[in-house]
Design a protein around this motif. Structure first.
Motif, mmCIF file in Angstrom:
data_model
loop_
_atom_site.group_PDB
_atom_site.id
_atom_site.type_symbol
_atom_site.label_atom_id
_atom_site.label_comp_id
_atom_site.label_asym_id
_atom_site.label_seq_id
_atom_site.Cartn_x
_atom_site.Cartn_y
_atom_site.Cartn_z
ATOM 1 N N LEU A 1 74.266 12.103 -25.094
ATOM 2 C CA LEU A 1 72.839 11.994 -24.234
ATOM 3 C C LEU A 1 73.175 11.069 -23.206
ATOM 4 C CD1 LEU A 1 70.673 11.270 -27.395
ATOM 5 C CD2 LEU A 1 70.641 13.506 -26.208
ATOM 6 N N ASP A 2 72.136 11.248 -22.196
ATOM 7 C CA ASP A 2 72.499 10.277 -20.882
ATOM 8 C C ASP A 2 71.702 9.011 -21.139
ATOM 9 O OD1 ASP A 2 72.304 9.182 -18.491
ATOM 10 O OD2 ASP A 2 71.279 10.762 -17.608
ATOM 11 N N ARG A 3 72.632 7.955 -21.247
ATOM 12 C CA ARG A 3 72.296 6.668 -21.536
ATOM 13 C C ARG A 3 71.995 5.467 -20.283
ATOM 14 N NH1 ARG A 3 73.076 5.902 -26.885
ATOM 15 N NH2 ARG A 3 73.909 7.811 -27.793
ATOM 16 N N SER A 4 71.920 6.441 -18.974
ATOM 17 C CA SER A 4 71.857 5.704 -17.793
ATOM 18 C C SER A 4 70.457 5.163 -17.560
ATOM 19 C CB SER A 4 72.244 6.550 -16.607
ATOM 20 O OG SER A 4 71.293 7.631 -16.360
ATOM 21 N N GLY A 5 69.531 5.478 -18.394
ATOM 22 C CA GLY A 5 67.994 4.833 -18.247
ATOM 23 C C GLY A 5 67.365 5.642 -17.752
ATOM 24 N N GLY A 6 67.544 7.015 -17.069
ATOM 25 C CA GLY A 6 66.779 7.710 -16.548
ATOM 26 C C GLY A 6 65.407 8.567 -17.288
ATOM 27 N N GLN A 7 65.806 8.703 -18.639
ATOM 28 C CA GLN A 7 64.770 9.421 -19.513
ATOM 29 C C GLN A 7 65.014 8.647 -20.784
ATOM 30 O OE1 GLN A 7 65.274 13.524 -20.414
ATOM 31 N NE2 GLN A 7 62.986 13.895 -20.066
ATOM 32 N N PRO A 8 63.866 8.587 -21.720
ATOM 33 C CA PRO A 8 64.153 7.874 -22.890
ATOM 34 C C PRO A 8 65.033 8.589 -23.904
ATOM 35 C CG PRO A 8 62.054 7.748 -22.266
ATOM 36 C CD PRO A 8 62.751 8.486 -21.220
ATOM 37 N N LEU A 9 65.772 7.864 -24.624
ATOM 38 C CA LEU A 9 66.629 8.703 -25.514
ATOM 39 C C LEU A 9 66.257 9.623 -26.630
ATOM 40 C CD1 LEU A 9 69.150 5.920 -26.429
ATOM 41 C CD2 LEU A 9 69.654 7.907 -24.746
ATOM 42 N N TRP A 10 64.849 9.254 -27.030
ATOM 43 C CA TRP A 10 64.077 10.027 -27.992
ATOM 44 C C TRP A 10 63.774 11.490 -27.215
ATOM 45 C CZ3 TRP A 10 59.294 12.228 -27.395
ATOM 46 C CH2 TRP A 10 58.231 11.719 -26.450
ATOM 47 N N LYS A 11 63.313 11.069 -26.020
ATOM 48 C CA LYS A 11 62.966 12.398 -25.226
ATOM 49 C C LYS A 11 64.159 13.363 -24.987
ATOM 50 C CE LYS A 11 59.704 14.816 -23.161
ATOM 51 N NZ LYS A 11 58.552 15.506 -23.774
ATOM 52 N N GLN A 12 65.139 12.782 -24.449
ATOM 53 C CA GLN A 12 66.346 13.679 -24.527
ATOM 54 C C GLN A 12 66.543 14.648 -25.757
ATOM 55 O OE1 GLN A 12 69.740 12.067 -22.455
ATOM 56 N NE2 GLN A 12 68.363 10.221 -21.769
ATOM 57 N N LEU A 13 66.407 13.801 -27.003
ATOM 58 C CA LEU A 13 66.913 14.228 -28.231
ATOM 59 C C LEU A 13 66.014 15.274 -28.632
ATOM 60 C CD1 LEU A 13 68.612 14.338 -30.959
ATOM 61 C CD2 LEU A 13 67.151 12.334 -31.618
ATOM 62 N N GLN A 14 64.654 15.229 -28.302
ATOM 63 C CA GLN A 14 63.718 15.967 -28.701
ATOM 64 C C GLN A 14 63.897 17.364 -27.895
ATOM 65 O OE1 GLN A 14 60.523 16.317 -26.403
ATOM 66 N NE2 GLN A 14 59.969 18.190 -27.134
ATOM 67 N N GLN A 15 64.169 17.204 -26.559
ATOM 68 C CA GLN A 15 64.279 18.264 -25.801
ATOM 69 C C GLN A 15 65.472 19.121 -26.253
ATOM 70 O OE1 GLN A 15 64.548 16.698 -21.651
ATOM 71 N NE2 GLN A 15 62.138 16.787 -21.553
ATOM 72 N N GLU A 16 66.554 18.235 -26.575
ATOM 73 C CA GLU A 16 67.936 18.967 -27.178
ATOM 74 C C GLU A 16 67.683 19.963 -28.444
ATOM 75 O OE1 GLU A 16 72.356 19.709 -27.607
ATOM 76 O OE2 GLU A 16 70.805 19.718 -26.111
#
Length: 258
Positions: A6-21
């Motif tokens: 997951l992208d951990r640069s802070g652009g999008q919350p990790l939970w949101k990235q995980l949900q989309q994935e």
């Protein structure tokens, strides 16, 4: 099991990235046999259990998974919105009853002439009509493309209403005193047009319900409605028994129209 990034640069919350994935993998059929549990997702994505629970909570709110306390999540296999047949009903109320948050994106609300629609309402071709077009959402995903025409002489008071989260029929009753008392619907299965498929985010292999409704109030035709509803998110229900035979299911008492 290999770690997924997951992208951990802070652009999008990790939970949101995980949900989309997870939505992407779910739609690709990766979870048809088994949906992973919380701990498996923690290990696979190297995130906290809180992050996983946030992502799963959104999937559950959108009706994509069923997650009961103490049990492993599973993919929701039945349509999220189930509607009884044989009575005037509200898509607004059906979505609310399913537990999903609902809202609409209003694409048009104006006055226009349409000779074909006017004839269906037994009006002269040049009679002005109030036209409302909305994309109806259940959770974060589109459910239906809804278009409705009403005589402007009756419905012009609707032009300043906010239809992003309200029932058309409630607004009609409050602003004009009119309530639909009966009508007719024709329902058939269709392949959505490319434009409809794009608006509704329909999967490539998903069909839809095409619903035409003619609504009456106080002895006159006041509404023509055409709705395209995603077939993968919506079902119609009827009842039958050995004694009573086939019977269309009545709407719940007090259900508002929409």
């Amino acid at each position: 099991m290999s770690e997924r990034k997951l992208d951990r640069s802070g652009g999008q919350p990790l939970w949101k990235q995980l949900q989309q994935e997870l939505v992407r993998r779910l739609r690709a059929g990766e979870f048809d046999d088994l949906f992973p549990g919380e701990l498996a997702l923690v290990e696979e994505y190297q995130v906290s259990r809180h992050t996983v629970r946030q992502a799963l909570g959104k999937l559950r709110a959108d009706g994509l998974i069923v997650a009961e306390r103490g049990r492993q999540p599973r993919v929701a296999t039945s349509p999220e919105i189930r509607q009884p047949m044989g009575a005037l009903y509200s898509l607004f109320s059906s979505v609310e009853a399913s537990g999903l948050p609902q809202h609409s994106v209003v694409r048009a609300l104006d006055v226009r002439a349409d000779g074909v629609i006017a004839s269906r309402l037994d009006l002269e071709a040049s009679i002005p009509l109030v036209y409302l077009e909305r994309v109806r959402f259940a959770g974060d995903e589109p459910l239906a493309l809804d278009r409705v025409w009403l005589p402007a002489s009756l419905a012009e008071g609707l032009l300043d209403a906010d239809f992003s989260h309200t029932s058309l029929y409630n607004e009609l009753a409050e602003r004009t005193g009119l309530r639909l008392d009966h009508g007719r619907e024709d329902i058939r299965a269709v392949n959505p047009t490319p434009a409809e498929r794009a608006l509704l985010h329909c999967p490539a292999d998903a069909a839809a319900f095409s619903i035409n409704r003619l609504g009456h109030a106080q002895g006159r035709k006041i509404e023509w409605r055409h709705t395209v509803v995603r077939g993968d998110r919506f079902a119609l229900a009827a009842e039958f028994s050995a004694h009573a035979g086939y019977r269309l299911a009545p709407a719940a008492a007090g259900t508002a129209l929409s």
